[in-house]
Design an enzyme around this catalytic site. Structure first.
Site, short mmCIF file in Angstrom:
data_model
loop_
_atom_site.label_atom_id
_atom_site.label_comp_id
_atom_site.label_asym_id
_atom_site.label_seq_id
_atom_site.Cartn_x
_atom_site.Cartn_y
_atom_site.Cartn_z
N GLY A 126 -68.58 -60.91 61.13
CA GLY A 126 -67.25 -61.53 61.12
C GLY A 126 -66.13 -60.60 60.72
O GLY A 126 -65.06 -61.07 60.30
N GLU B 275 -61.50 -52.20 67.87
CA GLU B 275 -61.52 -53.68 67.79
C GLU B 275 -60.55 -54.17 66.73
O GLU B 275 -59.71 -55.05 66.97
CB GLU B 275 -62.93 -54.16 67.47
CG GLU B 275 -63.90 -53.94 68.60
CD GLU B 275 -65.29 -54.48 68.31
OE1 GLU B 275 -65.99 -54.78 69.27
OE2 GLU B 275 -65.68 -54.60 67.13
N LEU C 53 -73.62 -68.40 75.08
CA LEU C 53 -72.78 -68.64 76.26
C LEU C 53 -71.99 -69.94 76.06
O LEU C 53 -72.54 -70.92 75.53
CB LEU C 53 -73.71 -68.80 77.46
CG LEU C 53 -73.18 -68.60 78.86
CD1 LEU C 53 -72.59 -67.21 79.03
CD2 LEU C 53 -74.31 -68.83 79.86
N ASN D 280 -64.24 -58.83 62.65
CA ASN D 280 -63.08 -59.09 63.53
C ASN D 280 -62.41 -60.41 63.18
O ASN D 280 -61.18 -60.49 63.18
CB ASN D 280 -63.53 -59.09 65.00
CG ASN D 280 -63.72 -57.70 65.54
OD1 ASN D 280 -62.75 -57.04 65.88
ND2 ASN D 280 -64.96 -57.23 65.58
N HIS E 150 -65.49 -57.54 73.96
CA HIS E 150 -66.77 -56.91 74.27
C HIS E 150 -66.68 -55.44 73.86
O HIS E 150 -65.69 -54.77 74.18
CB HIS E 150 -67.06 -57.03 75.77
CG HIS E 150 -68.42 -56.52 76.12
ND1 HIS E 150 -69.57 -57.23 75.87
CD2 HIS E 150 -68.81 -55.35 76.68
CE1 HIS E 150 -70.61 -56.52 76.26
NE2 HIS E 150 -70.18 -55.37 76.75
#
Ligand code: GRF
Length: 196
Positions: A17, A179, A92, A19, A109
């Protein structure tokens, strides 16, 4: 009472976590944006502890609830979530959720899509594949999410060099810098774009 102008973000994460935390920090001084919820499938994820520290409510669910009911989708609708931000979320997105939030789900990604994406391409597998392919660069891709892994429209990419001596861990470190540097800002830009 939900303030009308307030933009509400739900962050989805399955792992550490880092990000998610950077995004939450980015908006702390912005009264127009709220991280309303951290959503996770993993009760042991580091992101849960971060959420507690950041005083952000956590929603945990299991596979059956996510795929066989519309409870999560309904909850996000009821909470008037404006943007769903995936930050290391491993599952997904179910079709019903994607359809309920068109162009309102984004993902990051850790490579330059369309290369090194798709099922099974996550975490260290991505960086190992990049090194094995003798790539001279890698980077990040921020993209809209559809019902297929890593296939939605690309919003933003940033690149970093990969040298012949770089290990997968070296690449991971470079990519993580990108990121943390870009994801929060791109999230805020997507929020603004959705507002127009
Ligand atoms: C990041 O590398 C992101 O690109 C990928 O999952 C990782 C999450 O890292 N989708 P963290 O949990 O935010 O540290």
């Amino acid at each position: 009472m939900i303030k009308h102008s307030l933009k509400r973000i739900a962050l989805f994460a399955s792992g550490s976590g880092s990000n998610a935390e950077k995004i939450a920090e980015y908006f702390t001084s912005n009264p127009e944006v709220e991280i309303s919820l951290i959503v996770s499938n993993n009760p042991k994820a580091g992101v849960i502890e971060r959420a507690r520290r950041l005083h952000i409510p956590v929603l945990l669910f299991d596979r059956t609830t996510f795929y066989d009911t519309n409870r999560i989708t309904q909850l996000l609708i009821d909470q008037r979530i404006d943007l769903i931000v995936l930050a290391g979320f491993m599952w997904l997105m179910p079709g019903g959720l994607v359809q309920a939030f068109p162009n309102k789900i984004i993902n990051i990604h850790p490579a330059l899509l369309p290369k090194f994406g798709g099922k099974g391409m996550y975490g260290h597998f991505v960086h190992e594949a990049v090194v094995a392919a003798n790539e001279t660069e890698s980077g990040i891709t921020i993209h809209y999410v559809n019902e297929h892994y890593d296939e939605g429209q690309i919003i933003f990419q940033a690149h970093c060099p990969v040298t012949p001596t770089d290990t997968p861990d070296d690449v991971a470190r470079k990519v993580q810098v990108l990121e943390h540097e870009h994801y929060p800002r791109v999230v805020s830009e997507v929020l603004l774009m959705n507002n127009e």
